[in-house]
Motif scaffolding. Structure first.
Motif, PDB file in Angstrom:
ATOM      1  N   SER A 342       0.839  -1.202   0.000  1.00 33.70           N
ATOM      2  CA  SER A 342       0.000   0.000   0.000  1.00 33.70           C
ATOM      3  C   SER A 342       0.870   1.246   0.000  1.00 33.70           C
ATOM      4  O   SER A 342       2.012   1.229   0.460  1.00 33.70           O
ATOM      5  N   ALA A 354      -3.086   3.795  -3.202  1.00 29.05           N
ATOM      6  CA  ALA A 354      -2.798   2.669  -4.086  1.00 29.05           C
ATOM      7  C   ALA A 354      -2.542   1.412  -3.271  1.00 29.05           C
ATOM      8  O   ALA A 354      -1.853   1.466  -2.240  1.00 29.05           O
ATOM      9  N   THR A 355      -3.079   0.302  -3.731  1.00 30.68           N
ATOM     10  CA  THR A 355      -2.898  -0.974  -3.041  1.00 30.68           C
ATOM     11  C   THR A 355      -2.492  -2.051  -4.042  1.00 30.68           C
ATOM     12  O   THR A 355      -2.788  -1.960  -5.244  1.00 30.68           O
ATOM     13  N   VAL A 356      -1.830  -3.081  -3.504  1.00 31.10           N
ATOM     14  CA  VAL A 356      -1.402  -4.227  -4.310  1.00 31.10           C
ATOM     15  C   VAL A 356      -1.912  -5.500  -3.646  1.00 31.10           C
ATOM     16  O   VAL A 356      -1.796  -5.652  -2.423  1.00 31.10           O
ATOM     17  N   LEU A 380      -4.743  -3.276 -13.402  1.00 29.78           N
ATOM     18  CA  LEU A 380      -4.794  -2.048 -12.592  1.00 29.78           C
ATOM     19  C   LEU A 380      -6.190  -1.459 -12.718  1.00 29.78           C
ATOM     20  O   LEU A 380      -6.701  -1.293 -13.826  1.00 29.78           O
ATOM     21  N   VAL A 429      -3.395  -4.038  -8.914  1.00 32.11           N
ATOM     22  CA  VAL A 429      -3.167  -2.717  -8.320  1.00 32.11           C
ATOM     23  C   VAL A 429      -4.478  -1.937  -8.395  1.00 32.11           C
ATOM     24  O   VAL A 429      -5.140  -1.925  -9.435  1.00 32.11           O
ATOM     25  N   SER A 431      -6.056   1.917  -7.616  1.00 30.23           N
ATOM     26  CA  SER A 431      -5.835   3.319  -7.245  1.00 30.23           C
ATOM     27  C   SER A 431      -7.182   3.942  -6.931  1.00 30.23           C
ATOM     28  O   SER A 431      -8.022   4.116  -7.817  1.00 30.23           O
ATOM     29  N   GLY A 448       0.884   3.641  -7.557  1.00 31.42           N
ATOM     30  CA  GLY A 448       0.973   2.222  -7.888  1.00 31.42           C
ATOM     31  C   GLY A 448       2.386   1.707  -7.844  1.00 31.42           C
ATOM     32  O   GLY A 448       2.653   0.597  -7.360  1.00 31.42           O
ATOM     33  N   ALA A 451       3.395   1.334  -4.191  1.00 33.36           N
ATOM     34  CA  ALA A 451       2.731   0.186  -3.568  1.00 33.36           C
ATOM     35  C   ALA A 451       3.352  -1.127  -4.024  1.00 33.36           C
ATOM     36  O   ALA A 451       3.477  -2.077  -3.240  1.00 33.36           O
ATOM     37  N   LEU A 452       3.734  -1.203  -5.294  1.00 33.23           N
ATOM     38  CA  LEU A 452       4.390  -2.412  -5.797  1.00 33.23           C
ATOM     39  C   LEU A 452       5.716  -2.653  -5.084  1.00 33.23           C
ATOM     40  O   LEU A 452       6.043  -3.789  -4.706  1.00 33.23           O
TER      41      LEU A 452
END
Length: 781
Positions: A342, A354-356, A380, A429, A431, A448, A451-452
């Motif tokens: 995140s 942004a989250t993964v 995404l 991902v 957003s 993104g 977060a990655l």
């Protein structure tokens, strides 16, 4: 029928055919564009009256691919085309963005452009013809369209540019752009690249424009032959020059002063609204309602001109920044304790959460388009809730804008994502835009990327994106202009060009460009791209202060993947009949297992199984791994195995030494001393050590021994057999020691024959006896 046909010859000799006058003749304009076996039908219709209160162009572009075009049935239960897919929405948006600026400013009639793919040759990419088809339909109509335009795909393949390449050629492309233009000007650019330079991208745009110029000239001939050179009249905006002058005198200076005050977005918006409302109060009450729409139109022009002139004359922007200055940035990672990755990226008044999420192959997105069927390892998604701009309304599904912005961010990050087989995870991902005032798509790219890296995904290089704007002089656009870095929402609205550029420190990975001004030179565009590069590097530098590289390992709660490769012959054995084996492994170990068959690298025609074991703890994954290795293991004679008794017979016991592989432990091989009853020594479920004496690779039969693991008693003499139990011979004097499995013939004391009870690693079924070998093949006998 008055059928008119035209032909376009591409630079490599391929041809595009245009036909109008045969299909959809009741539309205001219709055309069929054909290339090879691919055909697109485009139609345009226009309303007769303006909807009351409309002060914009209500243009609706729809692109639809018919499954019958490729001889396919649509998926799902309904077996018919349904709502537009994301891919179809993206193509419609590309066409819309090219057409919309080319209608007169005061044209407010509803226009509907519909494009259908009605025939599809497998290797031809139809989306590259959609813009041309739409423009041809408009050329065959009398609508006041200021085109024509055309739209092409340009790719760089092995260092050479090519127009409208086929699907099969795209694997070796390092640049792919969709370019739309009139004969005179570039209108729209969008695409992805593999870290190319700005010069390479400009070269591609120029190359595409030369091809588009030829296509536009053919459309002008089409328009003339259709007799549509004279355009229809339409309801024009009512004008009041005295009112226009009054609005200018009362509002322009106030707008200029407010624009220069560098207020926050909400305060600035409220201030501009107050200026207009104050002017409305000066109009007599009995005339106010009638003139309100006209005042709003005149005032919008004054507001726009004041902001543009302030920037051009003084180099000062709405928030007080210099033209090449990026707003303050702050970032945070690992902000959601239970997410796999995140980040929060905030630039001025624009903020992305942004989250993964990492998953298995089962989580990968499956595409089932008319011409494209594949899985996507990386996706995404972009969400733009109303509260991000302070709007008080409900969210109702994903808008076309959200699909488009998400696709741009996806393309920017895709170039640096690790791929299978080195990276077996599915990656999603998301957003979520929490605040918006300028380029939330580029904030999604930056967030993104962070977060990655927080999730431990080994991206090749960090990626950042920046949104740029351009303000030009109406008369001399190439002499008097201002290039703006990191534009605000208002600057996007009032500008003559907005373009977004994303990439690594070494090159561009994605771009999106919309140009609204005539006669813009490539020199100005080149300067804008260089300023964008500097802005992108600055933003990346701020990002890397928070996290500079991917984490060494995934978060503790992220499910792990173990991968092994097995001979393709064993895939069936691991899966089992109807998936029985693999389901049992997953249930008993608490893991998720996927198996795919892939070509062996460097060996033509040979394949192997790729097994991914996905679990939350090491113990369960090791158990599943051991189980699968056992299924795929080839027994070796002379090896000692720890097995499990699965069946007791009067002549011995069957012992499973590897998953699904059982051998015969004959009564004579249990101990050096005589064993009267097997059941006195062994029971089903007992775990014993046995030595594999013989293994027949062809039949899979195995002969096991327990006594071979103990020392032979001194003076031991192997019993002899006369083959006659009634004369006092022992049970094991009969040579019924099987060569393996449950196969083997023996006669009991009653002379009954128990034949071929073989299983070769499976279970014996007294009913319909089935023999399953280690490869998973079966036969009933």
């Amino acid at each position: 029928m008055n059928v008119i046909k035209k032909q376009i010859t591409l630079s490599d000799g391929r041809t595009i055919e245009i036909e109008t006058g045969k299909l959809a003749k009741q539309a205001d304009g219709a055309a069929v564009v054909k290339m090879g076996g691919t055909m697109l039908l485009a139609t345009v219709t226009c309303a007769k009256e303006v909807t009351e209160g409309t002060d914009f162009l209500p243009l609706q572009v729809d692109y639809k691919e018919k499954y019958y075009a490729a001889g396919r049935f649509p998926g799902g239960f309904m077996k018919r085309e349904s709502k537009a897919s994301d891919y179809e929405v993206l193509i419609a948006r590309l066409v819309d963005r090219a057409l919309r600026p080319l209608f007169p400013d005061d044209f407010h009639l509803a226009v509907f452009v519909t494009i259908w793919l009605i025939s599809a040759e497998k290797d031809i990419q139809p989306d590259a013809l959609a813009g041309l088809a739409a423009s041809c339909a408009l050329a065959a109509s009398d609508l006041p369209f200021l085109g024509p335009i055309s739209e092409v795909r340009v790719a760089r393949i092995n260092g050479e540019y090519k127009i409208n390449p086929n699907f099969s050629e795209m694997a070796s492309a390092d640049l792919e752009l969709m370019v739309a233009a009139t004969e005179e000007n570039i209108m729209m650019v969008e695409g992805e690249m593999n870290e190319v330079t700005e010069d390479v991208m400009l070269g591609a745009i120029k190359f595409a424009h030369e091809e588009i110029k030829k296509q536009c000239r053919v459309q002008k001939e089409l328009n003339k032959e259709c007799g549509k050179e004279v355009k229809r009249d339409y309801p024009h905006d009512e004008e009041d020059e005295d009112l226009r002058k009054a609005v200018h005198e009362a509002c322009y200076d106030k707008c200029y002063a407010l624009a220069k005050a560098a207020l926050p977005k909400q305060e600035r918006t409220e201030g501009f609204e107050k200026i207009m409302n104050d002017f409305l109060e000066t109009i007599p009450e009995e005339e106010r309602e009638e003139k309100a729409a006209m005042v709003a139109r005149y005032y919008a022009h004054e507001e726009k001109e004041a902001m543009r002139n302030m920037i051009l004359d003084e180099g000062v922007r709405l928030d007080g920044r210099k033209t090449d200055e990026v707003r303050p940035i702050w970032c945070d990672v690992d902000c959601l304790p239970c997410a796999h990755g995140s980040a929060i990226f905030t630039r001025g008044e624009t903020q992305s959460l942004a989250t993964v999420t990492l998953g298995t192959k089962l989580d990968m997105k499956e595409l089932d388009e008319v011409l494209v069927q594949e899985t996507q390892q990386f996706v995404l998604h972009y969400n733009f809730p109303p509260f991000s701009t302070g709007e008080a309304r409900a969210s109702r599904g994903v808008s076309r804008r959200e699909v488009g912005h998400g696709n741009l961010a996806y393309r920017a990050l895709k170039a640096v994502m690790p791929t299978a087989p080195d990276f077996p995870y599915a990656v999603r991902v998301v957003s979520d835009i929490l605040e918006s005032n300028g380029s939330s798509s580029q904030a999604s790219i930056c967030g993104g990327c962070l977060a990655l890296m927080d999730a431990g995904v080994k991206i090749k290089k960090p990626v950042a994106g920046v949104a740029m704007g351009l303000i030009t002089d109406e008369v001399h656009p190439n002499d008097r202009y201002a290039i703006l870095t990191d534009i605000l929402g208002d600057e996007d609205h009032l500008g003559d060009m907005d373009f977004k550029v994303a990439g690594t420190k070494d090159g561009i990975t994605a771009t999106q460009m919309d140009i609204k001004v005539d006669g813009l030179s490539y020199e100005v565009l080149e300067k804008a791209l260089e300023q964008a590069r500097q802005g992108r590097l600055h933003i990346m530098g701020e990002m890397l202060k928070t996290i500079s590289e991917p984490r060494e390992d995934y978060k503790p709660f992220v499910p792990r993947i173990t991968q092994l490769r097995i001979a393709s012959d064993f895939i069936g054995a691991v899966i089992g009949k109807g998936g029985e084996t693999i389901q049992k492994i997953q249930k008993e170990t608490g893991t998720t297992i996927t198996i795919t068959e892939e070509p062996v690298e460097g060996v033509d025609g040979k394949t192997e199984g790729v097994v991914d074991i996905f679990g939350t703890d090491k113990e369960s994954m090791d158990k599943a791994l051991e189980w699968i290795n056992g299924i795929c293991a080839v027994p070796e004679a002379g090896t000692v195995y720890h097995g499990k008794v699965v069946s007791i017979q009067d002549f011995g016991a069957f012992v499973e030494i590897l998953p699904g592989k059982e051998g015969l432990l004959h009564v004579s091989e249990i101990a050096w001393t005589k064993t009267e009853n097997v059941s006195d020594v062994l029971k089903v479920g007992d775990e014993v050590d046995v030595k594999l004496l013989e293994y027949d690779e062809k039949s899979g039969k195995m002969r096991l021994s327990m006594r071979a693991l103990t020392e032979k008693p001194e003076g031991y003499v192997e019993p002899t057999s006369n083959g006659n139990r009634r004369n006092g011979s022992s049970r094991n004097s009969h040579d019924s020691r099987h060569s393996g499995g449950r196969n083997g013939d023996r006669r009991d004391s009653r002379g009954d024959r128990r034949g071929d009870r073989g299983d070769r690693g499976g279970r014996y079924d007294k009913g319909n006896r089935t023999e399953r070998n280690s490869e998973g093949d079966s036969e009933t006998f």
